[in-house]
Design an enzyme around this catalytic site. Sequence first.
Site, PDB file in Angstrom:
ATOM      1  N   CYS A  48      -7.109  -1.723   1.603  1.00 29.56           N
ATOM      2  CA  CYS A  48      -7.674  -1.332   2.686  1.00 29.56           C
ATOM      3  C   CYS A  48      -9.073  -1.702   2.300  1.00 29.56           C
ATOM      4  CB  CYS A  48      -7.379   0.171   2.864  1.00 29.56           C
ATOM      5  SG  CYS A  48      -7.875   1.422   1.788  1.00 29.56           S
TER       6      CYS A  48
ATOM      7  N   CYS B 235      -3.569  -0.921   4.534  1.00 29.97           N
ATOM      8  CA  CYS B 235      -3.306  -0.941   2.827  1.00 29.97           C
ATOM      9  C   CYS B 235      -2.235  -2.103   2.534  1.00 29.97           C
ATOM     10  CB  CYS B 235      -2.838   0.267   2.703  1.00 29.97           C
ATOM     11  SG  CYS B 235      -4.012   1.762   3.134  1.00 29.97           S
TER      12      CYS B 235
ATOM     13  N   LYS C  80       1.110  10.929  -1.381  1.00 28.35           N
ATOM     14  CA  LYS C  80      -0.140  10.918  -0.795  1.00 28.35           C
ATOM     15  C   LYS C  80       0.000  11.178   0.901  1.00 28.35           C
ATOM     16  CE  LYS C  80      -4.133   7.558   0.205  1.00 28.35           C
ATOM     17  NZ  LYS C  80      -4.565   6.196  -0.224  1.00 28.35           N
TER      18      LYS C  80
ATOM     19  N   LYS D  10      -2.143  13.869  -3.398  1.00 26.96           N
ATOM     20  CA  LYS D  10      -3.514  13.804  -2.641  1.00 26.96           C
ATOM     21  C   LYS D  10      -3.100  14.163  -1.286  1.00 26.96           C
ATOM     22  CE  LYS D  10      -6.457  10.004  -1.460  1.00 26.96           C
ATOM     23  NZ  LYS D  10      -6.594   8.587  -1.432  1.00 26.96           N
TER      24      LYS D  10
HETATM   25  C1  PBG Z   1      -7.223   4.042  -0.353  1.00 24.33           C
HETATM   26  C2  PBG Z   1      -7.452   5.178  -0.852  1.00 24.33           C
HETATM   27  C3  PBG Z   1      -8.122   6.282  -0.007  1.00 24.33           C
HETATM   28  C4  PBG Z   1      -8.686   7.306  -0.869  1.00 24.33           C
HETATM   29  C5  PBG Z   1      -8.367   7.051  -2.079  1.00 24.33           C
HETATM   30  N1  PBG Z   1      -7.588   5.678  -2.121  1.00 24.33           N
HETATM   31  C6  PBG Z   1      -8.327   6.319   1.529  1.00 24.33           C
HETATM   32  C7  PBG Z   1      -7.123   6.306   2.696  1.00 24.33           C
HETATM   33  O1  PBG Z   1      -6.032   6.322   1.946  1.00 24.33           O
HETATM   34  O2  PBG Z   1      -7.507   6.036   3.714  1.00 24.33           O
HETATM   35  C8  PBG Z   1      -9.242   8.468  -0.389  1.00 24.33           C
HETATM   36  C9  PBG Z   1     -10.028   9.085  -1.292  1.00 24.33           C
HETATM   37  C10 PBG Z   1     -10.880  10.318  -0.659  1.00 24.33           C
HETATM   38  O3  PBG Z   1     -10.885  10.737   0.495  1.00 24.33           O
HETATM   39  O4  PBG Z   1     -11.820  10.987  -1.609  1.00 24.33           O
HETATM   40  N2  PBG Z   1      -7.563   3.034  -1.001  1.00 24.33           N
END
Ligand code: PBG
Length: 340
Positions: A137, A145, A211, A264
């Site tokens: 991304c 992504c 996630k 996450k």
């Molecule tokens: C994607 C990624 C994201 C985050 C970590 N890796 C963004 C998303 O999925 O939109 C978010 C981390 C954060 O908000 O601190 N590479």
Amino acid sequence: MTDTTTLSPAPPLPRSSAPPIRPRRLRASAGLRAMVRETQLDAADFIYPLFVRHGAGVRQPIASMPGIYQLSVDEAVREAETAVSLGVPAVILFGLPAEKDPVGRENFAPDGIVQQAIRAIKTAVPDLVVITDVCLCEYTDHGHCGLVSPAGAILNDPTLDILAQVAISHAAAGADVVAPSGMMDGMVAAIRAGLDGAGFSGIPIMSYAVKYASAFYGPFREAADGAPKFGDRKTHQMDPGNGREALREAALDAAEGADFLMVKPALPYLDIIRRLRERFPELPLAAYNVSGEYAMIKAAAANGWLDEQRVVLEALTGIKRAGADLIITYHALDAARWLD
Ligand code: PBG
């Protein structure tokens, strides 16, 4: 008549209706509280995120994340040195490429920004564990992504080859751990096969296994310039209402060979951290205390509404108590200082 009072060997004990069991006894002093504390936070639990960009001497502030910067490689090395000096064992790198394109070519370029940062950090502080975020991304012009079809759908399987290439190029640059965050089905297996085939069978995978499609990533998308240009991430990231599905995602990644699991965001999903801890006791579990969680505390503290130090340590303790072994957090350096 016998006077029984004169026959009794001892006066009766005073009787009290007061509670015999008093949890407060163990809270009476700082010494006692420390002895019975079940969860101890430690700088060794933290992983510190770094955003790296091209240039030299650059420390570009991120408005919604006070204290966090986009860093050129030389500045990222300084942050890495600070992390080590505070006992923080690991960083996770995110890259801002010079140019974006539909595939995200800089993501797997030998001289890409993350590859440069890995080499510089491993040279300056070899003992620091360097983890890399593996996703498309931040590198794609559409901000998704995965590869995107003409109709705008995110293509799962064609993306897997690119993720494997990215992981191989990070490993070749010297990364210690790769962390795929794109929630593509089969990403762990594809990266494992790619790494093994390229001679990197010793490089572990920390999978962002669970996630959620979260609004708490808002500030990160400014920090890493990775917001989708159209649509959203709901076809690959999880629905916030789902808990059982998290176990399914984690089981798949474990079966595909993930060496670490991750949940996450962290604070709105403490129940999920706990369920993964119980279901997968043999795997180390990380939790990502994301950008929005950080921004909320920083904003309230800046207004004088919360005591930043106490709130941060309480939040991180809660994440650890829920079952996380490791916490990826923008508070890592501050928290390490406060714990020292
Ligand atoms: C994607 C990624 C994201 C985050 C970590 N890796 C963004 C998303 O999925 O939109 C978010 C981390 C954060 O908000 O601190 N590479």
